[in-house]
Design a protein around this motif. Structure first.
Motif, PDB file in Angstrom:
ATOM      1  N   ASP A 229       0.825  -1.232   0.000  1.00 46.74           N
ATOM      2  CA  ASP A 229       0.000   0.000   0.000  1.00 46.74           C
ATOM      3  C   ASP A 229       0.848   1.266   0.000  1.00 46.74           C
ATOM      4  O   ASP A 229       0.489   2.267  -0.641  1.00 46.74           O
ATOM      5  CB  ASP A 229      -0.914   0.013   1.238  1.00 46.74           C
ATOM      6  CG  ASP A 229      -2.070  -0.977   1.108  1.00 46.74           C
ATOM      7  OD1 ASP A 229      -2.609  -1.389   2.153  1.00 46.74           O
ATOM      8  OD2 ASP A 229      -2.423  -1.335  -0.039  1.00 46.74           O
ATOM      9  N   LYS A 259      -5.007   0.442   6.736  1.00 48.94           N
ATOM     10  CA  LYS A 259      -6.047   1.481   6.800  1.00 48.94           C
ATOM     11  C   LYS A 259      -5.861   2.484   5.646  1.00 48.94           C
ATOM     12  O   LYS A 259      -6.826   2.896   5.004  1.00 48.94           O
ATOM     13  CB  LYS A 259      -5.994   2.220   8.134  1.00 48.94           C
ATOM     14  CG  LYS A 259      -6.589   1.416   9.290  1.00 48.94           C
ATOM     15  CD  LYS A 259      -6.960   2.287  10.483  1.00 48.94           C
ATOM     16  CE  LYS A 259      -7.650   1.443  11.561  1.00 48.94           C
ATOM     17  NZ  LYS A 259      -6.758   1.209  12.732  1.00 48.94           N
ATOM     18  N   GLY A 260      -4.585   2.813   5.350  1.00 43.81           N
ATOM     19  CA  GLY A 260      -4.312   3.730   4.240  1.00 43.81           C
ATOM     20  C   GLY A 260      -4.804   3.166   2.918  1.00 43.81           C
ATOM     21  O   GLY A 260      -5.362   3.898   2.088  1.00 43.81           O
ATOM     22  N   PHE A 262      -7.306   1.047   2.606  1.00 42.49           N
ATOM     23  CA  PHE A 262      -8.777   1.113   2.640  1.00 42.49           C
ATOM     24  C   PHE A 262      -9.272   2.529   2.333  1.00 42.49           C
ATOM     25  O   PHE A 262     -10.236   2.722   1.584  1.00 42.49           O
ATOM     26  CB  PHE A 262      -9.302   0.635   4.005  1.00 42.49           C
ATOM     27  CG  PHE A 262      -9.550  -0.834   4.061  1.00 42.49           C
ATOM     28  CD1 PHE A 262      -8.518  -1.726   4.298  1.00 42.49           C
ATOM     29  CD2 PHE A 262     -10.820  -1.347   3.825  1.00 42.49           C
ATOM     30  CE1 PHE A 262      -8.736  -3.099   4.320  1.00 42.49           C
ATOM     31  CE2 PHE A 262     -11.050  -2.720   3.838  1.00 42.49           C
ATOM     32  CZ  PHE A 262     -10.008  -3.596   4.091  1.00 42.49           C
ATOM     33  N   GLN A 263      -8.596   3.519   2.922  1.00 43.10           N
ATOM     34  CA  GLN A 263      -9.030   4.909   2.668  1.00 43.10           C
ATOM     35  C   GLN A 263      -8.885   5.257   1.180  1.00 43.10           C
ATOM     36  O   GLN A 263      -9.734   5.911   0.593  1.00 43.10           O
ATOM     37  CB  GLN A 263      -8.232   5.879   3.554  1.00 43.10           C
ATOM     38  CG  GLN A 263      -8.760   5.889   4.991  1.00 43.10           C
ATOM     39  CD  GLN A 263      -7.683   6.122   6.038  1.00 43.10           C
ATOM     40  OE1 GLN A 263      -6.517   6.321   5.713  1.00 43.10           O
ATOM     41  NE2 GLN A 263      -8.081   6.082   7.304  1.00 43.10           N
ATOM     42  N   ALA A 264      -7.822   4.750   0.551  1.00 46.22           N
ATOM     43  CA  ALA A 264      -7.641   5.010  -0.880  1.00 46.22           C
ATOM     44  C   ALA A 264      -8.702   4.291  -1.702  1.00 46.22           C
ATOM     45  O   ALA A 264      -9.178   4.805  -2.718  1.00 46.22           O
ATOM     46  CB  ALA A 264      -6.237   4.581  -1.323  1.00 46.22           C
ATOM     47  N   ILE A 266     -11.766   3.686  -0.638  1.00 46.94           N
ATOM     48  CA  ILE A 266     -13.001   4.464  -0.433  1.00 46.94           C
ATOM     49  C   ILE A 266     -12.981   5.722  -1.305  1.00 46.94           C
ATOM     50  O   ILE A 266     -14.001   6.126  -1.855  1.00 46.94           O
ATOM     51  CB  ILE A 266     -13.157   4.811   1.068  1.00 46.94           C
ATOM     52  CG1 ILE A 266     -13.456   3.528   1.871  1.00 46.94           C
ATOM     53  CG2 ILE A 266     -14.256   5.852   1.290  1.00 46.94           C
ATOM     54  CD1 ILE A 266     -13.306   3.672   3.371  1.00 46.94           C
ATOM     55  N   ALA A 267     -11.762   6.282  -1.508  1.00 48.63           N
ATOM     56  CA  ALA A 267     -11.628   7.469  -2.376  1.00 48.63           C
ATOM     57  C   ALA A 267     -11.642   7.071  -3.860  1.00 48.63           C
ATOM     58  O   ALA A 267     -11.519   7.923  -4.741  1.00 48.63           O
ATOM     59  CB  ALA A 267     -10.321   8.193  -2.046  1.00 48.63           C
ATOM     60  N   ALA A 313     -14.904  -1.661   0.792  1.00 51.39           N
ATOM     61  CA  ALA A 313     -13.957  -0.970   1.693  1.00 51.39           C
ATOM     62  C   ALA A 313     -14.658  -0.169   2.791  1.00 51.39           C
ATOM     63  O   ALA A 313     -14.285  -0.255   3.963  1.00 51.39           O
ATOM     64  CB  ALA A 313     -13.042  -0.067   0.878  1.00 51.39           C
ATOM     65  N   ALA A 314     -15.696   0.571   2.423  1.00 57.43           N
ATOM     66  CA  ALA A 314     -16.338   1.459   3.412  1.00 57.43           C
ATOM     67  C   ALA A 314     -16.958   0.657   4.553  1.00 57.43           C
ATOM     68  O   ALA A 314     -16.827   1.017   5.724  1.00 57.43           O
ATOM     69  CB  ALA A 314     -17.394   2.310   2.723  1.00 57.43           C
ATOM     70  N   LEU A 317     -13.812  -1.187   6.655  1.00 59.87           N
ATOM     71  CA  LEU A 317     -12.797  -0.379   7.338  1.00 59.87           C
ATOM     72  C   LEU A 317     -12.988  -0.277   8.857  1.00 59.87           C
ATOM     73  O   LEU A 317     -12.019  -0.454   9.611  1.00 59.87           O
ATOM     74  CB  LEU A 317     -12.713   1.023   6.728  1.00 59.87           C
ATOM     75  CG  LEU A 317     -11.729   1.991   7.393  1.00 59.87           C
ATOM     76  CD1 LEU A 317     -10.307   1.428   7.408  1.00 59.87           C
ATOM     77  CD2 LEU A 317     -11.746   3.362   6.712  1.00 59.87           C
TER      78      LEU A 317
END
Ligand code: GZL
Length: 322
Positions: A229, A259-260, A262-264, A266-267, A313-314, A317
């Motif tokens: 990631d 987590k990074g 997953f956030q990417a 979600i984005a 992902a959302a 997470l």
């Protein structure tokens, strides 16, 4: 046999039993000392792995000696030698690369100190140099990513050009995540790896390599295949600076599922993240206790993992631990 002899023998037997109980309980009370030689602090995955090892040692009442090799094999070897000199009960380490370990592991064997591999494997003929290897199956992780690509592009005739950001040169995850992918796509001519270079598992390394790929190949790139990631996040920065749209124009495949990552997802900037769990601490401490207690362990303890496509992902997470 006279009464006095019987009494003496009974007393001796009683004393022996009492002594063995004392020795045994003393043996059980002796605090285990584990020497752990960590790769470094190159990625969010590694940081989470270090937290897991330290917390699990505390929870298990194991005295932990810990070193950070800053991704240099010579530093790991030096740390292992120091643990041998300190006569620790067990040595564990995550080998930064697969080769070059025989000499120091021979020294540990001569010192009768058992060795446990965690996270990454080593390439040695003499498997007696370590007790067990606890960690992911990187080859299967690569296959999982390959199967996702096959499924995603099953109705696309291609060509599908892949730019690969490899992990640390010579490391088991880098070697096997590449080999696993190739196992799946090697017989499908529409897939082509047009560029492949190491970003050393770091965000800065991923960004630097992707900047060069974007300059050279630009819109020819259909997929970025990042071995972790941190490099994927660096590549996303480079692609956006080059006017590319990661996650839409260019599909991004990554590993670790931090987590990074997953956030990417979600984005909408990473399309799929293949899980590789750093939470190896509890399994390591249980293995260390079993070894000290004289139990035999399997040569390989594989961590169970899965694959997360961006559309889950959302919801996933909030349950993630690293
Ligand atoms: C994999 C581990 C790798 C991670 C990277 O088990 O060795 O090293 O994928 C880390 O994030 O740097």
């Amino acid at each position: 046999m006279g009464r006095s002899v019987r009494l003496a023998l009974n007393a001796l037997l009683g004393l022996t039993v009492a002594m063995s109980v004392v020795v045994d309980s003393h043996a059980q009370d002796k605090k285990i000392t584990l020497g752990f030689a960590q790769v470094g602090a190159e990625s969010a995955w590694r940081t989470a792995n270090t937290v897991s090892v330290k917390q699990a040692a505390k929870d298990a009442g194991i005295n932990l000696k810990f070193s950070d090799a800053q991704q240099k094999q010579e530093n790991q070897i030096r740390a292992i030698r120091s643990y041998i000199a300190q006569k620790v009960d067990v040595i564990a380490f995550s080998p930064v690369v697969e080769s070059g370990w025989e000499p120091v592991l021979e020294e540990a064997k001569k010192a009768h100190i058992p060795v446990v591999l965690t996270d990454r494997n080593i390439d040695v003929k003499d498997k007696s140099l370590y007790v067990t290897m606890i960690g992911s199956d990187f080859l299967e992780e690569g296959r999982r990513a390959g199967r996702w690509l096959e499924e995603t592009y099953k109705n696309n005739p291609g060509p599908i050009n892949i730019a690969e950001l490899q992990g640390t040169v010579g490391s088991a995850p880098a070697n096997d995540r590449h080999s696993g992918l190739m196992e799946i796509i090697k017989n499908d001519p529409k897939f082509k790896i047009i560029a492949s270079q190491s970003g050393d598992f770091t965000l800065a390394g991923g960004k630097q390599v992707m900047e060069a790929f974007a300059k050279t190949y630009g819109k020819q790139i259909n997929v970025v295949y990042a071995h972790n990631d941190d490099m994927a996040l660096g590549a996303i920065q480079a692609m956006e600076e080059a006017g590319m749209k990661p996650g839409t124009d260019v599909k991004v495949v990554s590993f670790d599922a931090t987590k990074g990552g997953f956030q990417a997802m979600i984005a909408g900037k990473i399309n799929v993240d293949v899980e590789c769990s750093p939470l190896l601490g509890p399994q390591l401490m249980s293995a260390v206790k079993d070894i000290v207690a004289g139990k035999t362990l399997p040569k390989r303890i594989v961590t169970n993992e899965t694959v997360f496509p961006m559309n889950v992902a959302a919801q996933v997470l909030p349950q993630r631990k690293y």
